[in-house]
Design a protein around this motif. Structure first.
Motif, mmCIF file in Angstrom:
data_model
loop_
_atom_site.group_PDB
_atom_site.id
_atom_site.type_symbol
_atom_site.label_atom_id
_atom_site.label_comp_id
_atom_site.label_asym_id
_atom_site.label_seq_id
_atom_site.Cartn_x
_atom_site.Cartn_y
_atom_site.Cartn_z
ATOM 1 N N UNK A 23 -84.651 -15.461 -18.024
ATOM 2 C CA UNK A 23 -83.487 -14.859 -18.693
ATOM 3 C C UNK A 23 -83.755 -13.404 -19.054
ATOM 4 N N UNK A 24 -84.962 -13.115 -19.504
ATOM 5 C CA UNK A 24 -85.305 -11.747 -19.871
ATOM 6 C C UNK A 24 -85.284 -10.841 -18.641
ATOM 7 N N UNK A 25 -85.915 -11.305 -17.557
ATOM 8 C CA UNK A 25 -85.957 -10.497 -16.340
ATOM 9 C C UNK A 25 -84.563 -10.305 -15.748
ATOM 10 N N UNK A 26 -83.742 -11.344 -15.801
ATOM 11 C CA UNK A 26 -82.383 -11.225 -15.283
ATOM 12 C C UNK A 26 -81.588 -10.183 -16.081
ATOM 13 N N UNK A 27 -81.803 -10.169 -17.387
ATOM 14 C CA UNK A 27 -81.105 -9.181 -18.223
ATOM 15 C C UNK A 27 -81.583 -7.769 -17.909
ATOM 16 N N UNK A 28 -82.887 -7.607 -17.669
ATOM 17 C CA UNK A 28 -83.407 -6.287 -17.299
ATOM 18 C C UNK A 28 -82.804 -5.835 -15.969
ATOM 19 N N UNK A 29 -82.783 -6.735 -14.998
ATOM 20 C CA UNK A 29 -82.194 -6.409 -13.693
ATOM 21 C C UNK A 29 -80.718 -6.047 -13.837
ATOM 22 N N UNK A 30 -80.033 -6.763 -14.719
ATOM 23 C CA UNK A 30 -78.618 -6.476 -14.947
ATOM 24 C C UNK A 30 -78.374 -5.085 -15.494
ATOM 25 N N UNK A 31 -79.372 -4.490 -16.087
ATOM 26 C CA UNK A 31 -79.258 -3.132 -16.598
ATOM 27 C C UNK A 31 -79.702 -2.107 -15.561
ATOM 28 N N UNK A 32 -80.002 -2.570 -14.338
ATOM 29 C CA UNK A 32 -80.408 -1.657 -13.283
ATOM 30 C C UNK A 32 -81.876 -1.293 -13.315
ATOM 31 N N UNK A 33 -82.677 -2.060 -14.035
ATOM 32 C CA UNK A 33 -84.109 -1.785 -14.151
ATOM 33 C C UNK A 33 -84.835 -2.455 -12.986
ATOM 34 N N UNK A 34 -85.607 -1.675 -12.233
ATOM 35 C CA UNK A 34 -86.380 -2.208 -11.114
ATOM 36 C C UNK A 34 -87.545 -3.023 -11.647
ATOM 37 N N UNK A 35 -87.826 -4.160 -11.034
ATOM 38 C CA UNK A 35 -88.858 -5.076 -11.523
ATOM 39 C C UNK A 35 -90.024 -5.160 -10.545
ATOM 40 N N UNK A 36 -91.222 -5.099 -11.094
ATOM 41 C CA UNK A 36 -92.463 -5.306 -10.351
ATOM 42 C C UNK A 36 -93.190 -6.448 -11.026
ATOM 43 N N UNK A 37 -93.855 -7.310 -10.236
ATOM 44 C CA UNK A 37 -94.498 -8.459 -10.844
ATOM 45 C C UNK A 37 -95.723 -8.894 -10.060
ATOM 46 N N UNK A 38 -96.468 -9.857 -10.647
ATOM 47 C CA UNK A 38 -97.714 -10.339 -10.057
ATOM 48 C C UNK A 38 -97.692 -11.854 -9.926
ATOM 49 N N UNK A 39 -98.467 -12.353 -8.977
ATOM 50 C CA UNK A 39 -98.790 -13.765 -8.848
ATOM 51 C C UNK A 39 -97.711 -14.756 -9.201
ATOM 52 N N UNK A 40 -98.035 -15.606 -10.198
ATOM 53 C CA UNK A 40 -97.120 -16.666 -10.610
ATOM 54 C C UNK A 40 -95.832 -16.127 -11.197
#
Length: 532
Positions: A23-40
């Protein structure tokens, strides 16, 4: 230069605890924030259909060595540490194709949970996070330009701030998050250091002790209303007690409630529940009544009889599952806190009618023999010592008088010495038949403590309409040696017949001679129990 508001364009998320992540990541994406992540974390977000770039694509290197190496790379740390207003830093980013990271979301490998579960040493070592703390420290250092989130509880705060700031985060929030981040890494490193000290049997771990903790709750005030206070949970293997207990009902614990409940539960843990039911009633961190019994009800009634006046508004600790019978009796007088390993559903229902009564279930008893430390602050430093982990069952009884104690006296001696260990020094405890009948605590002279304990025993007899003091036929425990015979004689005059004490005074021979003259039996344990 410090920016009041920093726009968040790219975030790196790498979390072990995935509660609320999607939910947190979806909200960040909804604000146009590019997401980078690792592993799991990357896998979780990908499966949720959230656009995300894997950190390996950012660094140009795959995760390797079972995930031990994945974020330790300039493409990550350059993006976190670059000062936005520094031309040289910006030129370095451009020259190496590094993009800035404005928001870091990291919680660490669950090292504390792993050691708490008593996992094998190799599992504990593998749960020491390296890249996570490095990123957290980098982002927190550069909080003038970067926000760092280390606690799932802050997700909502960050999203609300992004909404209010139209996609930006203010300096005050970034600074607060940075301080919290360093607190988290400090507590994490303290847990690792202390586990290694114990596991690797470091000869003098106190010389290398690390202290840290995570805020569990803010308190309304400290010992007094003008003092601020908070409760922190210490890292490492938890000790069953007030810090780990579930609170089923009642107001939040106060500073004094925490302190007094801990004192009560540590005391009642001296009594093996497989051998006997036991109850401790504490007021102002001192036991005012302790007893064993055939049941918790029996033990409670006998403990209460020692000093029912002081018991009003006190703390009640039990060493077995609280049952309905004991619960009904306890609520007959005002009680601040009840703490027990567990409680029956019927007992819980009975206590529910007392809305202000706090009920804590600790899930077990602390081991009185377990190693550990106690810490006390003083001006400019800390006093650290090993916990008083010796029990009377581990002590030799050296009979030093002409008369040896009877079997009944020896049993009561052990009972009284268990209690004396948890009474503020100078401590004197009168006991008879597995129950305290008088306690003298915290006096500047031992003879005064002895007189107070005798007075309490006389008061108890008066309440029962008895001609003789309850001290008659009782044993007396002293937490330290009698420096003079006067304290011992006060006990003899009150009617006590036997004494247990550590011994070790320059005047031991005088005290022994006084005991012999009074017909007392006396044993030395060789171990004192100062508790200041």
């Amino acid at each position: 230069m410090t920016h009041d508001h920093v726009r968040v364009s790219r975030a790196l998320l790498s979390v072990s605890e995935k509660t609320g992540l999607v939910d947190f990541a979806r909200a960040l994406h909804g604000r146009g924030i590019a997401l980078v992540s690792t592993g799991g974390t990357f896998k979780t977000l990908k499966e949720a259909g959230i656009p995300v770039v894997e950190v390996a694509d950012l660094t140009g290197f795959p995760e390797m060595m079972d995930g031990r190496v994945k974020t330790l790379h300039p493409a990550v740390h350059g993006g976190l540490l670059a000062i936005r207003d520094n031309p040289e830093h910006q030129a370095a980013l451009a020259a190496h194709g590094i993009g800035a990271i404005d928001l870091l979301v990291v919680n660490l490998y669950p090292f504390e949970a792993t050691i708490a579960a008593d996992k094998p040493e190799d599992d504990c070592i593998e749960n020491i996070d390296i890249g996570g703390p490095a990123m957290i420290r980098a982002a927190a250092k550069n909080h003038a330009d970067v926000a760092v989130v280390t606690d799932v509880a802050d997700y909502g705060t960050v999203l609300a701030a992004l909404e209010a700031g139209d996609g930006t985060l203010g300096f005050a929030l970034r600074r607060r998050l940075a301080q919290k981040a360093y607190t988290r890494t400090a507590a994490y490193d303290a847990a690792i250091s202390n586990w290694m000290a114990a596991r690797f049997e470091v000869d003098e771990p106190q010389a290398f002790r690390a202290f840290g903790g995570s805020l569990a709750q803010g308190l309304r005030y400290g010992e007094n209303p003008h003092q601020s206070a908070a409760f922190y949970r210490a890292p490492g293997i938890p000790r069953a007690g007030v810090a780990t207990a579930r609170q089923l009902q009642g107001k939040e614990l106060s500073f004094n409630n925490f302190n007094d409940t801990d004192a009560a539960y540590e005391c009642v843990a001296e009594f093996d529940p497989a051998r006997t039911a036991a109850v401790v009633i504490v007021k102002h961190a001192n036991p005012c009544g302790v007893a064993e019994g055939s049941s918790l009800l029996d033990a409670y009634e006998r403990a209460l009889a020692c000093d029912p006046v002081s018991a009003f508004g006190g703390i009640v600790a039990l060493n077995r599952t609280l049952d309905a019978e004991a619960a009904r009796k306890i609520v007959e007088i005002f009680t601040e806190v009840i703490i027990a390993p567990e409680a029956t559903e019927e007992a819980i229902a009975i206590l529910a009618g007392k809305k202000n009564l706090r009920l804590l279930l600790a899930g077990g008893l602390p081991d009185p023999r377990a190693p550990g430390e106690t810490v006390r602050t003083l001006a400019g430093g800390l006093l650290v010592q090993g916990r008083d982990a010796v029990t009377v069952d581990d002590m030799p009884f050296q009979v030093v008088t002409k008369r040896a104690p009877t079997e009944a006296e020896a049993i009561d001696m052990r009972f009284a010495y268990r209690v004396a260990k948890h009474v503020k020094s100078n401590a004197i405890v009168y006991a008879k038949g597995g129950a305290t009948v008088g306690i003298g605590a915290g006096q500047m002279s031992r003879v005064d403590s002895s007189r107070i304990a005798a007075w309490k025993a006389r008061e108890g007899a008066d309440r029962l309409g008895l001609a003789e003091s309850l001290a008659k036929g009782a044993v007396v425990a002293s937490d330290a040696f009698f420096p003079f015979a006067d304290g011992l004689m006060a006990a003899a005059e009150a009617g006590a017949t036997a004494v247990i004490q550590p011994g070790g005074s320059m005047r031991d021979n005088d005290v022994i001679a006084a005991a012999d003259a009074a017909g007392l039996a006396m044993v030395f344990t060789g171990h004192r129990h100062f508790r200041h």
